[in-house]
Design an enzyme around this catalytic site. Structure first.
Site, PDB file in Angstrom:
ATOM      1  N   TYR A 108     -13.052  36.451 -56.406  1.00 28.95           N
ATOM      2  CA  TYR A 108     -12.099  36.935 -55.406  1.00 28.95           C
ATOM      3  C   TYR A 108     -10.691  36.511 -55.815  1.00 28.95           C
ATOM      4  O   TYR A 108     -10.463  35.356 -56.192  1.00 28.95           O
ATOM      5  CB  TYR A 108     -12.427  36.329 -54.033  1.00 28.95           C
ATOM      6  CG  TYR A 108     -11.428  36.695 -52.963  1.00 28.95           C
ATOM      7  CD1 TYR A 108     -11.669  37.752 -52.095  1.00 28.95           C
ATOM      8  CD2 TYR A 108     -10.228  36.000 -52.831  1.00 28.95           C
ATOM      9  CE1 TYR A 108     -10.750  38.109 -51.136  1.00 28.95           C
ATOM     10  CE2 TYR A 108      -9.289  36.352 -51.863  1.00 28.95           C
ATOM     11  CZ  TYR A 108      -9.563  37.407 -51.023  1.00 28.95           C
ATOM     12  OH  TYR A 108      -8.640  37.768 -50.077  1.00 28.95           O
ATOM     13  N   GLU A 196      -5.121  42.471 -52.915  1.00 29.08           N
ATOM     14  CA  GLU A 196      -6.421  41.788 -52.869  1.00 29.08           C
ATOM     15  C   GLU A 196      -7.391  42.497 -53.798  1.00 29.08           C
ATOM     16  O   GLU A 196      -7.533  43.721 -53.725  1.00 29.08           O
ATOM     17  CB  GLU A 196      -6.971  41.805 -51.437  1.00 29.08           C
ATOM     18  CG  GLU A 196      -8.290  41.063 -51.315  1.00 29.08           C
ATOM     19  CD  GLU A 196      -8.926  41.234 -49.933  1.00 29.08           C
ATOM     20  OE1 GLU A 196      -9.255  42.384 -49.541  1.00 29.08           O
ATOM     21  OE2 GLU A 196      -9.085  40.220 -49.243  1.00 29.08           O
TER      22      GLU A 196
END
Ligand code: GDP
Ligand code: MN
Length: 389
Positions: A108, A196
Protein backbone atom coordinates in the site's frame (compact mmCIF):
# COMPACT_ATOMS: atom_id res chain seq x y z
CA UNK A 1 -11.79 16.60 -8.62
CA UNK A 2 -11.65 12.83 -8.35
CA UNK A 3 -10.26 10.83 -11.24
CA UNK A 4 -11.21 7.38 -12.38
CA UNK A 5 -8.67 4.60 -12.06
CA UNK A 6 -8.03 4.56 -15.81
CA UNK A 7 -7.52 8.34 -15.88
CA UNK A 8 -5.20 8.16 -12.88
CA UNK A 9 -3.15 5.39 -14.47
CA UNK A 10 -2.92 7.41 -17.65
CA UNK A 11 -1.19 10.21 -15.71
CA UNK A 12 1.07 7.75 -13.84
CA UNK A 13 2.28 6.14 -17.04
CA UNK A 14 3.19 9.56 -18.42
CA UNK A 15 5.34 9.99 -15.31
CA UNK A 16 7.06 6.70 -16.13
CA UNK A 17 5.42 4.76 -13.32
CA UNK A 18 4.75 1.20 -14.45
CA UNK A 19 1.10 0.18 -14.86
CA UNK A 20 -0.46 -3.03 -16.21
CA UNK A 21 -1.25 -3.15 -19.92
CA UNK A 22 -4.90 -2.22 -20.29
CA UNK A 23 -7.64 -0.21 -21.89
CA UNK A 24 -10.88 1.42 -20.83
CA UNK A 25 -14.03 0.05 -22.49
CA UNK A 26 -17.50 1.52 -22.68
CA UNK A 27 -19.23 -1.51 -24.19
CA UNK A 28 -18.94 -5.31 -23.86
CA UNK A 29 -17.75 -5.89 -27.45
CA UNK A 30 -14.71 -3.71 -26.86
CA UNK A 31 -14.01 -5.79 -23.74
CA UNK A 32 -14.11 -8.98 -25.82
CA UNK A 33 -11.80 -7.55 -28.46
CA UNK A 34 -9.16 -6.33 -26.03
CA UNK A 35 -9.35 -9.44 -23.82
CA UNK A 36 -8.75 -11.53 -26.93
CA UNK A 37 -5.42 -9.80 -27.53
CA UNK A 38 -4.39 -11.16 -24.09
CA UNK A 39 -5.80 -14.67 -24.73
CA UNK A 40 -8.70 -13.88 -22.41
CA UNK A 41 -6.47 -13.69 -19.33
CA UNK A 42 -7.67 -10.38 -17.93
CA UNK A 43 -8.98 -8.56 -14.92
CA UNK A 44 -12.12 -6.46 -15.53
CA UNK A 45 -12.62 -3.53 -13.17
CA UNK A 46 -15.70 -1.34 -12.77
CA UNK A 47 -14.78 2.35 -13.09
CA UNK A 48 -16.52 4.25 -10.32
CA UNK A 49 -15.27 7.13 -8.23
CA UNK A 50 -15.22 5.10 -5.05
CA UNK A 51 -13.12 2.44 -3.34
CA UNK A 52 -14.01 -1.03 -2.09
CA UNK A 53 -14.87 -2.30 -5.57
CA UNK A 54 -13.05 -5.61 -5.14
CA UNK A 55 -15.08 -6.64 -2.11
CA UNK A 56 -18.30 -5.50 -3.78
CA UNK A 57 -17.81 -7.68 -6.88
CA UNK A 58 -16.65 -4.85 -9.11
CA UNK A 59 -13.23 -6.39 -9.88
CA UNK A 60 -13.15 -9.87 -11.44
CA UNK A 61 -10.50 -12.13 -12.93
CA UNK A 62 -11.09 -14.12 -16.15
CA UNK A 63 -9.36 -16.65 -18.35
CA UNK A 64 -11.67 -16.32 -21.36
CA UNK A 65 -12.69 -13.32 -23.44
CA UNK A 66 -16.30 -14.51 -23.57
CA UNK A 67 -16.53 -14.64 -19.77
CA UNK A 68 -14.95 -11.19 -19.50
CA UNK A 69 -17.47 -9.81 -21.98
CA UNK A 70 -20.35 -11.47 -20.12
CA UNK A 71 -19.27 -9.87 -16.85
CA UNK A 72 -18.91 -6.47 -18.54
CA UNK A 73 -22.46 -6.74 -19.95
CA UNK A 74 -23.79 -7.60 -16.52
CA UNK A 75 -22.13 -4.67 -14.75
CA UNK A 76 -22.15 -1.81 -17.31
CA UNK A 77 -25.09 0.51 -16.75
CA UNK A 78 -25.78 -0.80 -13.24
CA UNK A 79 -25.04 0.81 -9.90
CA UNK A 80 -22.23 -0.69 -7.86
CA UNK A 81 -22.79 -0.50 -4.11
CA UNK A 82 -19.60 -0.63 -2.04
CA UNK A 83 -19.00 0.05 1.66
CA UNK A 84 -17.93 3.56 0.63
CA UNK A 85 -21.07 4.45 -1.38
CA UNK A 86 -24.56 5.04 -0.04
CA UNK A 87 -27.33 2.52 -0.74
CA UNK A 88 -27.78 3.97 -4.22
CA UNK A 89 -24.25 3.02 -5.25
CA UNK A 90 -22.36 4.54 -8.17
CA UNK A 91 -23.18 4.13 -11.85
CA UNK A 92 -20.71 1.98 -13.80
CA UNK A 93 -20.39 3.56 -17.25
CA UNK A 94 -17.02 2.04 -18.16
CA UNK A 95 -14.73 -0.84 -17.21
CA UNK A 96 -10.96 -1.08 -17.27
CA UNK A 97 -9.69 -4.30 -18.85
CA UNK A 98 -6.11 -5.22 -17.93
CA UNK A 99 -3.57 -7.97 -18.29
CA UNK A 100 -3.82 -10.44 -15.41
CA UNK A 101 -0.92 -10.03 -13.00
CA UNK A 102 0.52 -12.94 -11.09
CA UNK A 103 0.72 -11.35 -7.71
CA UNK A 104 3.53 -12.21 -5.33
CA UNK A 105 3.09 -9.30 -2.94
CA UNK A 106 0.68 -6.38 -2.59
CA UNK A 107 1.87 -3.16 -0.93
CA UNK A 108 0.00 0.00 0.00
CA UNK A 109 1.27 3.49 -0.88
CA UNK A 110 -0.45 6.83 -0.56
CA UNK A 111 0.34 10.51 -0.30
CA UNK A 112 -2.22 12.98 0.97
CA UNK A 113 -2.31 16.22 2.93
CA UNK A 114 -2.53 16.33 6.70
CA UNK A 115 -4.69 19.38 7.31
CA UNK A 116 -3.60 19.58 10.97
CA UNK A 117 0.13 19.88 10.40
CA UNK A 118 -0.42 21.24 6.88
CA UNK A 119 2.05 18.88 5.28
CA UNK A 120 1.89 16.13 2.72
CA UNK A 121 2.52 12.71 4.21
CA UNK A 122 3.44 9.37 2.77
CA UNK A 123 1.91 6.14 4.02
CA UNK A 124 3.44 2.78 3.13
CA UNK A 125 2.47 -0.71 4.20
CA UNK A 126 4.03 -4.03 3.17
CA UNK A 127 0.64 -5.72 3.42
CA UNK A 128 -1.53 -3.84 0.93
CA UNK A 129 -4.65 -4.96 -0.88
CA UNK A 130 -8.29 -5.15 0.02
CA UNK A 131 -7.78 -5.65 3.78
CA UNK A 132 -5.75 -2.50 4.40
CA UNK A 133 -8.47 -0.98 6.59
CA UNK A 134 -8.50 -4.05 8.86
CA UNK A 135 -4.70 -4.01 9.08
CA UNK A 136 -4.77 -0.36 10.10
CA UNK A 137 -7.11 -1.32 12.95
CA UNK A 138 -5.61 -4.61 14.07
CA UNK A 139 -1.90 -3.90 13.67
CA UNK A 140 -1.38 -0.18 13.10
CA UNK A 141 2.40 -0.61 13.64
CA UNK A 142 2.55 -2.06 10.12
CA UNK A 143 1.43 1.27 8.68
CA UNK A 144 4.51 3.44 8.16
CA UNK A 145 4.21 7.21 7.90
CA UNK A 146 6.65 9.88 6.79
CA UNK A 147 5.75 13.56 6.76
CA UNK A 148 7.19 15.42 3.78
CA UNK A 149 8.47 18.97 3.89
CA UNK A 150 7.26 20.35 0.56
CA UNK A 151 10.32 22.62 0.30
CA UNK A 152 12.80 19.76 0.58
CA UNK A 153 10.73 16.90 -0.82
CA UNK A 154 10.96 13.24 0.12
CA UNK A 155 14.52 12.87 1.42
CA UNK A 156 16.87 9.99 0.78
CA UNK A 157 17.14 9.16 4.51
CA UNK A 158 13.35 8.85 4.72
CA UNK A 159 13.33 6.44 1.81
CA UNK A 160 16.16 4.38 3.33
CA UNK A 161 14.32 4.16 6.63
CA UNK A 162 11.11 2.98 4.96
CA UNK A 163 12.87 0.44 2.78
CA UNK A 164 14.67 -1.01 5.80
CA UNK A 165 11.42 -1.34 7.77
CA UNK A 166 9.59 -2.92 4.82
CA UNK A 167 12.22 -5.70 4.54
CA UNK A 168 11.60 -6.31 0.85
CA UNK A 169 13.78 -8.74 -1.13
CA UNK A 170 17.01 -6.99 -2.17
CA UNK A 171 16.21 -6.87 -5.86
CA UNK A 172 12.86 -5.17 -5.11
CA UNK A 173 14.15 -2.62 -2.61
CA UNK A 174 15.81 -0.50 -5.22
CA UNK A 175 12.85 -0.46 -7.60
CA UNK A 176 10.47 0.35 -4.74
CA UNK A 177 12.68 3.23 -3.63
CA UNK A 178 12.57 4.66 -7.16
CA UNK A 179 8.83 4.04 -7.26
CA UNK A 180 8.27 6.07 -4.06
CA UNK A 181 10.42 8.91 -5.38
CA UNK A 182 8.46 9.00 -8.63
CA UNK A 183 5.17 8.94 -6.73
CA UNK A 184 6.18 11.98 -4.68
CA UNK A 185 7.39 13.91 -7.74
CA UNK A 186 4.13 13.16 -9.54
CA UNK A 187 2.04 14.17 -6.54
CA UNK A 188 3.78 17.52 -6.16
CA UNK A 189 4.18 18.40 -9.80
CA UNK A 190 0.53 17.74 -10.64
CA UNK A 191 -1.08 19.43 -7.62
CA UNK A 192 -2.80 16.32 -6.31
CA UNK A 193 -4.49 16.28 -2.93
CA UNK A 194 -4.53 12.48 -2.89
CA UNK A 195 -2.56 9.80 -4.68
CA UNK A 196 -3.29 6.29 -3.44
CA UNK A 197 -1.95 3.13 -4.98
CA UNK A 198 -3.40 0.05 -3.40
CA UNK A 199 -2.06 -2.35 -4.34
CA UNK A 200 1.41 -1.74 -5.64
CA UNK A 201 2.04 -5.22 -6.98
CA UNK A 202 5.25 -7.21 -7.12
CA UNK A 203 4.64 -9.96 -9.67
CA UNK A 204 6.12 -13.46 -9.62
CA UNK A 205 8.34 -12.46 -12.53
CA UNK A 206 9.73 -9.55 -10.50
CA UNK A 207 7.90 -6.56 -12.00
CA UNK A 208 6.70 -3.74 -9.77
CA UNK A 209 3.53 -1.95 -10.93
CA UNK A 210 0.67 0.26 -9.80
CA UNK A 211 -2.25 -2.19 -10.00
CA UNK A 212 -4.80 0.33 -8.75
CA UNK A 213 -4.69 4.13 -8.62
CA UNK A 214 -6.82 6.78 -7.05
CA UNK A 215 -6.11 10.46 -7.66
CA UNK A 216 -7.78 13.57 -6.39
CA UNK A 217 -6.69 16.88 -7.86
CA UNK A 218 -6.73 19.99 -5.71
CA UNK A 219 -9.67 21.94 -7.18
CA UNK A 220 -7.97 25.24 -6.42
CA UNK A 221 -5.02 24.28 -8.64
CA UNK A 222 -6.95 23.02 -11.65
CA UNK A 223 -6.58 26.37 -13.41
CA UNK A 224 -2.83 25.70 -13.58
CA UNK A 225 -3.35 22.49 -15.56
CA UNK A 226 -5.03 22.81 -18.93
CA UNK A 227 -4.43 19.09 -19.42
CA UNK A 228 -7.05 18.30 -16.75
CA UNK A 229 -9.86 19.96 -18.65
CA UNK A 230 -10.43 16.75 -20.55
CA UNK A 231 -11.40 14.99 -17.31
CA UNK A 232 -15.00 16.00 -17.06
CA UNK A 233 -16.19 13.74 -14.31
CA UNK A 234 -19.16 15.95 -13.54
CA UNK A 235 -21.58 13.44 -15.02
CA UNK A 236 -20.72 11.20 -12.06
CA UNK A 237 -21.95 13.84 -9.68
CA UNK A 238 -25.32 13.66 -8.11
CA UNK A 239 -27.80 15.46 -10.37
CA UNK A 240 -29.01 17.80 -7.63
CA UNK A 241 -25.42 18.73 -6.78
CA UNK A 242 -24.65 19.34 -10.41
CA UNK A 243 -27.66 21.61 -10.82
CA UNK A 244 -26.75 23.53 -7.68
CA UNK A 245 -23.11 23.88 -8.73
CA UNK A 246 -24.19 25.10 -12.16
CA UNK A 247 -26.19 27.83 -10.42
CA UNK A 248 -23.01 28.88 -8.59
CA UNK A 249 -24.02 27.40 -5.23
CA UNK A 250 -21.57 25.65 -2.96
CA UNK A 251 -23.84 22.63 -2.37
CA UNK A 252 -23.08 19.12 -1.17
CA UNK A 253 -25.82 16.57 -0.84
CA UNK A 254 -25.99 14.59 2.41
CA UNK A 255 -28.25 11.83 3.70
CA UNK A 256 -30.45 13.64 6.24
CA UNK A 257 -33.88 15.23 6.35
CA UNK A 258 -33.17 18.86 7.32
CA UNK A 259 -32.46 21.16 4.37
CA UNK A 260 -30.04 24.00 5.26
CA UNK A 261 -29.69 27.44 3.68
CA UNK A 262 -26.78 29.33 5.20
CA UNK A 263 -24.42 32.13 4.22
CA UNK A 264 -20.75 31.45 4.93
CA UNK A 265 -18.96 28.12 4.96
CA UNK A 266 -18.09 28.30 8.66
CA UNK A 267 -21.66 29.11 9.64
CA UNK A 268 -22.85 26.30 7.37
CA UNK A 269 -20.60 23.84 9.18
CA UNK A 270 -21.78 25.09 12.59
CA UNK A 271 -25.38 24.80 11.40
CA UNK A 272 -24.81 21.18 10.44
CA UNK A 273 -23.48 20.52 13.95
CA UNK A 274 -26.61 22.07 15.40
CA UNK A 275 -28.82 19.88 13.23
CA UNK A 276 -26.82 16.80 14.24
CA UNK A 277 -27.41 17.62 17.89
CA UNK A 278 -31.16 17.34 17.35
CA UNK A 279 -30.71 13.64 16.57
CA UNK A 280 -31.73 14.33 12.95
CA UNK A 281 -29.35 14.89 10.06
CA UNK A 282 -28.66 17.71 7.59
CA UNK A 283 -29.82 16.96 4.04
CA UNK A 284 -27.15 19.18 2.56
CA UNK A 285 -24.29 21.53 3.07
CA UNK A 286 -25.06 24.82 1.39
CA UNK A 287 -23.12 28.04 1.54
CA UNK A 288 -24.95 30.61 -0.57
CA UNK A 289 -21.95 32.91 -0.23
CA UNK A 290 -21.63 36.34 1.35
CA UNK A 291 -22.54 38.21 -1.83
CA UNK A 292 -25.64 36.16 -2.66
CA UNK A 293 -28.63 37.98 -4.15
CA UNK A 294 -32.36 37.26 -4.12
CA UNK A 295 -32.08 34.96 -7.13
CA UNK A 296 -29.48 32.77 -5.44
CA UNK A 297 -31.61 32.33 -2.33
CA UNK A 298 -34.64 31.47 -4.45
CA UNK A 299 -32.54 28.95 -6.42
CA UNK A 300 -31.30 27.39 -3.18
CA UNK A 301 -34.77 27.09 -1.68
CA UNK A 302 -36.13 25.63 -4.90
CA UNK A 303 -33.45 22.93 -4.96
CA UNK A 304 -34.19 22.03 -1.37
CA UNK A 305 -37.99 22.06 -1.74
CA UNK A 306 -37.81 19.75 -4.72
CA UNK A 307 -36.17 17.10 -2.53
CA UNK A 308 -39.26 15.38 -1.24
CA UNK A 309 -37.49 13.49 1.55
CA UNK A 310 -36.54 16.78 3.21
CA UNK A 311 -38.91 17.36 6.13
CA UNK A 312 -37.85 20.75 7.45
CA UNK A 313 -35.87 23.72 6.19
CA UNK A 314 -33.42 25.58 8.40
CA UNK A 315 -32.46 29.04 7.21
CA UNK A 316 -29.54 30.50 9.13
CA UNK A 317 -28.47 33.89 7.83
CA UNK A 318 -26.14 36.41 9.34
CA UNK A 319 -27.07 39.55 7.47
CA UNK A 320 -24.11 41.58 6.27
CA UNK A 321 -23.64 42.24 2.60
CA UNK A 322 -26.53 39.84 2.12
CA UNK A 323 -29.36 41.74 3.83
CA UNK A 324 -32.04 39.85 5.76
CA UNK A 325 -34.87 41.64 3.88
CA UNK A 326 -33.49 40.20 0.62
CA UNK A 327 -33.73 36.72 2.12
CA UNK A 328 -37.28 37.42 3.33
CA UNK A 329 -38.32 38.59 -0.14
CA UNK A 330 -36.86 35.39 -1.60
CA UNK A 331 -39.10 33.42 0.73
CA UNK A 332 -42.14 35.40 -0.51
CA UNK A 333 -41.16 34.58 -4.07
CA UNK A 334 -40.92 30.92 -3.17
CA UNK A 335 -44.37 31.07 -1.55
CA UNK A 336 -45.81 32.16 -4.88
CA UNK A 337 -44.18 29.17 -6.58
CA UNK A 338 -45.09 26.66 -3.86
CA UNK A 339 -48.39 27.92 -2.37
CA UNK A 340 -49.20 24.51 -0.89
CA UNK A 341 -45.91 23.97 0.84
CA UNK A 342 -46.52 22.75 4.40
CA UNK A 343 -43.02 21.85 5.57
CA UNK A 344 -41.71 24.15 8.32
CA UNK A 345 -39.13 26.85 7.69
CA UNK A 346 -37.16 27.42 10.86
CA UNK A 347 -35.53 30.80 10.35
CA UNK A 348 -32.79 32.49 12.31
CA UNK A 349 -31.84 35.84 10.86
CA UNK A 350 -29.53 38.32 12.52
CA UNK A 351 -27.82 41.44 11.30
CA UNK A 352 -28.65 43.97 8.63
CA UNK A 353 -32.41 44.61 8.27
CA UNK A 354 -33.43 41.60 10.36
CA UNK A 355 -36.43 43.48 11.76
CA UNK A 356 -37.66 44.46 8.31
CA UNK A 357 -37.30 40.80 7.34
CA UNK A 358 -39.56 39.70 10.21
CA UNK A 359 -42.18 42.20 9.11
CA UNK A 360 -42.01 41.03 5.51
CA UNK A 361 -42.61 37.46 6.64
CA UNK A 362 -45.51 38.28 8.95
CA UNK A 363 -48.31 37.62 6.51
CA UNK A 364 -47.04 34.56 4.69
CA UNK A 365 -49.08 31.37 4.77
CA UNK A 366 -45.94 29.25 4.79
CA UNK A 367 -45.20 27.44 8.03
CA UNK A 368 -42.60 29.92 9.26
CA UNK A 369 -41.01 29.64 12.67
CA UNK A 370 -38.77 32.58 13.54
CA UNK A 371 -36.13 31.86 16.18
CA UNK A 372 -33.58 34.08 17.89
CA UNK A 373 -30.70 31.68 18.31
CA UNK A 374 -29.42 28.27 17.33
CA UNK A 375 -30.55 26.56 20.53
CA UNK A 376 -34.10 27.60 19.76
CA UNK A 377 -33.67 26.49 16.16
CA UNK A 378 -32.50 23.10 17.32
CA UNK A 379 -35.43 22.75 19.75
CA UNK A 380 -37.99 23.65 17.06
CA UNK A 381 -36.55 21.20 14.56
CA UNK A 382 -36.48 18.50 17.18
CA UNK A 383 -40.05 19.00 18.30
CA UNK A 384 -41.38 19.25 14.76
CA UNK A 385 -39.59 16.22 13.35
CA UNK A 386 -40.22 14.09 16.46
CA UNK A 387 -43.95 14.73 16.19
CA UNK A 388 -43.82 13.76 12.50
CA UNK A 389 -42.55 10.26 13.27
P1 GDP B 1 -10.55 -1.77 -5.03
O1 GDP B 1 -11.11 -2.93 -4.26
O2 GDP B 1 -11.62 -0.82 -5.47
O3 GDP B 1 -9.44 -1.09 -4.32
O4 GDP B 1 -9.95 -2.38 -6.42
P2 GDP B 1 -8.47 -2.90 -6.79
O5 GDP B 1 -8.13 -2.38 -8.10
O6 GDP B 1 -7.50 -2.60 -5.71
O7 GDP B 1 -8.64 -4.47 -6.92
C1 GDP B 1 -8.99 -5.26 -5.79
C2 GDP B 1 -8.11 -6.49 -5.70
O8 GDP B 1 -8.21 -7.25 -6.88
C3 GDP B 1 -6.63 -6.20 -5.56
O9 GDP B 1 -6.24 -5.92 -4.24
C4 GDP B 1 -6.01 -7.50 -6.04
O10 GDP B 1 -5.92 -8.43 -4.98
C5 GDP B 1 -7.04 -8.01 -7.05
N1 GDP B 1 -6.49 -7.80 -8.39
C6 GDP B 1 -6.54 -6.66 -9.14
N2 GDP B 1 -5.87 -6.85 -10.31
C7 GDP B 1 -5.39 -8.10 -10.28
C8 GDP B 1 -4.60 -8.90 -11.17
O11 GDP B 1 -4.21 -8.47 -12.24
N3 GDP B 1 -4.29 -10.17 -10.77
C9 GDP B 1 -4.71 -10.70 -9.59
N4 GDP B 1 -4.36 -11.94 -9.27
N5 GDP B 1 -5.44 -9.98 -8.74
C10 GDP B 1 -5.78 -8.72 -9.06
MN1 MN C 1 -7.48 -0.80 -4.55
Amino acid sequence: MKLHEYQSKNILSQELIQIPKGTVCFDPNAVYEFADTLNGKVVVKAQVLTGGRGKAGGVKIFSSSAQAKKFASSILGTNLVTHQTGNDGALVSSVLVEELLEIQQELYVSISIDSNCKLPFLIVCAAGGMDIEEIAQISPEQILREDIDPLFGLKEYQLRKLIKLLALPDDQSDSFRKFLSAIWDTFQKNDFSLLEINPVVITSDGRLLAADAKIEIDDDAIFRHKEYQKFDNDSEKDLVEKRANDLGLNYIKLDGEVGCVVNGAGLAMATMDIVNETGFQPANFLDVGGGADQQKIVDSLRIILEEKHIQAILINIFGGVLRCDVVANSILEIEKEYPNEIRPFVIRMLGTNSEIASQILQDTKLNIIMVNNLNEASAKIKSFLSSEI
